[in-house]
Write an enzyme that holds these catalytic residues in place. Structure first.
Site, PDB file in Angstrom:
ATOM      1  N   LYS A   9       0.827  -1.206   0.000  1.00 19.35           N
ATOM      2  CA  LYS A   9       0.000   0.000   0.000  1.00 19.35           C
ATOM      3  C   LYS A   9       0.867   1.265   0.000  1.00 19.35           C
ATOM      4  CE  LYS A   9      -3.860  -2.295   2.324  1.00 19.35           C
ATOM      5  NZ  LYS A   9      -4.892  -2.185   3.376  1.00 19.35           N
ATOM      6  N   TYR A  49     -12.258  -1.390  -3.824  1.00 23.01           N
ATOM      7  CA  TYR A  49     -12.801  -1.690  -2.492  1.00 23.01           C
ATOM      8  C   TYR A  49     -14.333  -1.580  -2.450  1.00 23.01           C
ATOM      9  CZ  TYR A  49      -8.301  -1.956  -0.027  1.00 23.01           C
ATOM     10  OH  TYR A  49      -7.064  -2.333   0.440  1.00 23.01           O
ATOM     11  N   PHE A  57     -15.277   3.397   7.227  1.00 29.39           N
ATOM     12  CA  PHE A  57     -13.916   3.798   6.863  1.00 29.39           C
ATOM     13  C   PHE A  57     -13.704   3.883   5.346  1.00 29.39           C
ATOM     14  CE2 PHE A  57     -13.892  -0.806   7.874  1.00 29.39           C
ATOM     15  CZ  PHE A  57     -13.486  -1.349   6.655  1.00 29.39           C
ATOM     16  N   ARG A  85      -2.064 -14.666   3.532  1.00 27.91           N
ATOM     17  CA  ARG A  85      -2.797 -13.994   4.609  1.00 27.91           C
ATOM     18  C   ARG A  85      -2.136 -14.263   5.961  1.00 27.91           C
ATOM     19  NH1 ARG A  85      -7.366 -11.423   3.426  1.00 27.91           N
ATOM     20  NH2 ARG A  85      -8.282 -11.626   5.485  1.00 27.91           N
ATOM     21  N   THR A  91      -5.503  -7.863  10.175  1.00 24.69           N
ATOM     22  CA  THR A  91      -5.740  -6.501   9.665  1.00 24.69           C
ATOM     23  C   THR A  91      -5.338  -5.472  10.715  1.00 24.69           C
ATOM     24  OG1 THR A  91      -7.591  -7.318   8.360  1.00 24.69           O
ATOM     25  CG2 THR A  91      -7.544  -4.945   8.776  1.00 24.69           C
ATOM     26  N   ARG A 102       2.656  -7.334   9.052  1.00 16.74           N
ATOM     27  CA  ARG A 102       2.026  -6.232   9.796  1.00 16.74           C
ATOM     28  C   ARG A 102       2.590  -6.095  11.207  1.00 16.74           C
ATOM     29  NH1 ARG A 102      -3.776  -7.718   7.211  1.00 16.74           N
ATOM     30  NH2 ARG A 102      -3.764  -6.255   5.468  1.00 16.74           N
ATOM     31  N   ASN A 112      -1.970  -0.215   6.793  1.00 18.84           N
ATOM     32  CA  ASN A 112      -1.425  -1.456   7.334  1.00 18.84           C
ATOM     33  C   ASN A 112      -0.502  -2.186   6.347  1.00 18.84           C
ATOM     34  OD1 ASN A 112      -3.429  -2.243   5.623  1.00 18.84           O
ATOM     35  ND2 ASN A 112      -4.607  -3.428   7.098  1.00 18.84           N
ATOM     36  N   HIS A 115      -2.005  -5.572   1.435  1.00 19.55           N
ATOM     37  CA  HIS A 115      -3.343  -6.127   1.218  1.00 19.55           C
ATOM     38  C   HIS A 115      -3.193  -7.508   0.606  1.00 19.55           C
ATOM     39  CE1 HIS A 115      -7.475  -6.627  -0.219  1.00 19.55           C
ATOM     40  NE2 HIS A 115      -6.925  -7.066  -1.343  1.00 19.55           N
ATOM     41  N   GLU A 126      -9.847  -9.271  -8.060  1.00 26.10           N
ATOM     42  CA  GLU A 126      -8.777  -8.312  -7.757  1.00 26.10           C
ATOM     43  C   GLU A 126      -7.612  -8.425  -8.746  1.00 26.10           C
ATOM     44  OE1 GLU A 126      -7.838  -8.811  -3.597  1.00 26.10           O
ATOM     45  OE2 GLU A 126      -9.747  -7.917  -2.976  1.00 26.10           O
TER      46      GLU A 126
END
Ligand code: CMP
Length: 137
Positions: A9, A49, A57, A85, A91, A102, A112, A115, A126
Site C-alpha cells: 500500500k 474496495y 472507513f 494472509r 488486519t 504487519r 497497514n 493487502h 482483484e
C-alpha cells in the site's frame, strides 16, 4: 494451484518497505508471477474496495489508497491465499502474530502496509482489476 493479489500500500511504498516485503514473500516461498507500480485514482480505489462501500472507513480508506504509488503483485502457489494472509498478519496490527509483515511494520489499522485477497472469488476479481492475462507469467 492458486493465485492471489498482493498490494504494498502507499504507506509501505512511502516508508521504503518494498524491499522488506518482497524479501519476506521470497523467504516464505510465495512466488511472484506479476508485479507493477501504479498510483490509483480515487475512483479506481473505490472500484477496488467496492465491497466495503457501506463501511464507515470507506472514504478514508479510498483517500489513503489513492494518496500515492502502490505495488501490485500476483502470487501463485498451492494454498497461496491462506499462506499469504498468514504472512500478512491480522488486519489490526495490534493483533498480528510475531513474524508477520504487519507485526513488523504496520502502525495503523488502515495504513497497514499490505493487502491480500481473502478468497478465490475475490482473488479472481482483484487480479483482473489490475492485470491482463498477458502480464501474468
Ligand atoms: P485490507 O486487507 O486492504 O482490506 C480492507 C482495508 O480496510 C483494510 O485492509 C484496512 O486498510 C482497512 N480497514 C479495515 N478495517 C478498518 C477499520 N476498522 N478502520 C479503518 N480501516 C480499516
Amino acid at each position: 494451484m492458486e493465485r492471489t493479489l498482493s498490494i504494498i500500500k502507499p504507506d509501505g511504498v512511502k516508508r521504503g518497505l518494498i524491499g522488506e516485503v518482497v524479501r519476506m514473500l521470497e523467504q516464505n516461498n510465495l512466488e511472484i508471477v506479476a508485479m507493477k507500480m501504479l498510483h490509483m485514482t480515487k475512483q479506481q480505489a473505490e472500484g477496488f474496495y467496492a465491497v466495503h462501500r457501506e463501511r464507515p472507513f470507506f472514504q478514508s480508506l479510498t483517500d489513503f489508497m489513492s494518496s500515492g504509488p502502490a505495488i501490485v503483485m500476483v502470487l501463485q502457489g498451492e494454498n497461496v491465499i491462506a499462506r499469504y494472509r498468514e504472512l500478512m498478519g491480522a488486519t489490526n496490527y495490534k493483533e498480528a502474530a510475531e513474524g508477520t509483515i504487519r507485526k513488523a511494520f504496520a502502525t495503523d489499522i488502515e495504513q497497514n502496509v499490505v493487502h491480500g485477497s481473502d478468497a478465490p472469488e475475490t482473488a479472481a476479481f482483484e487480479i483482473s482489476y489490475f492485470f491482463s492475462q498477458l502480464e501474468i507469467l
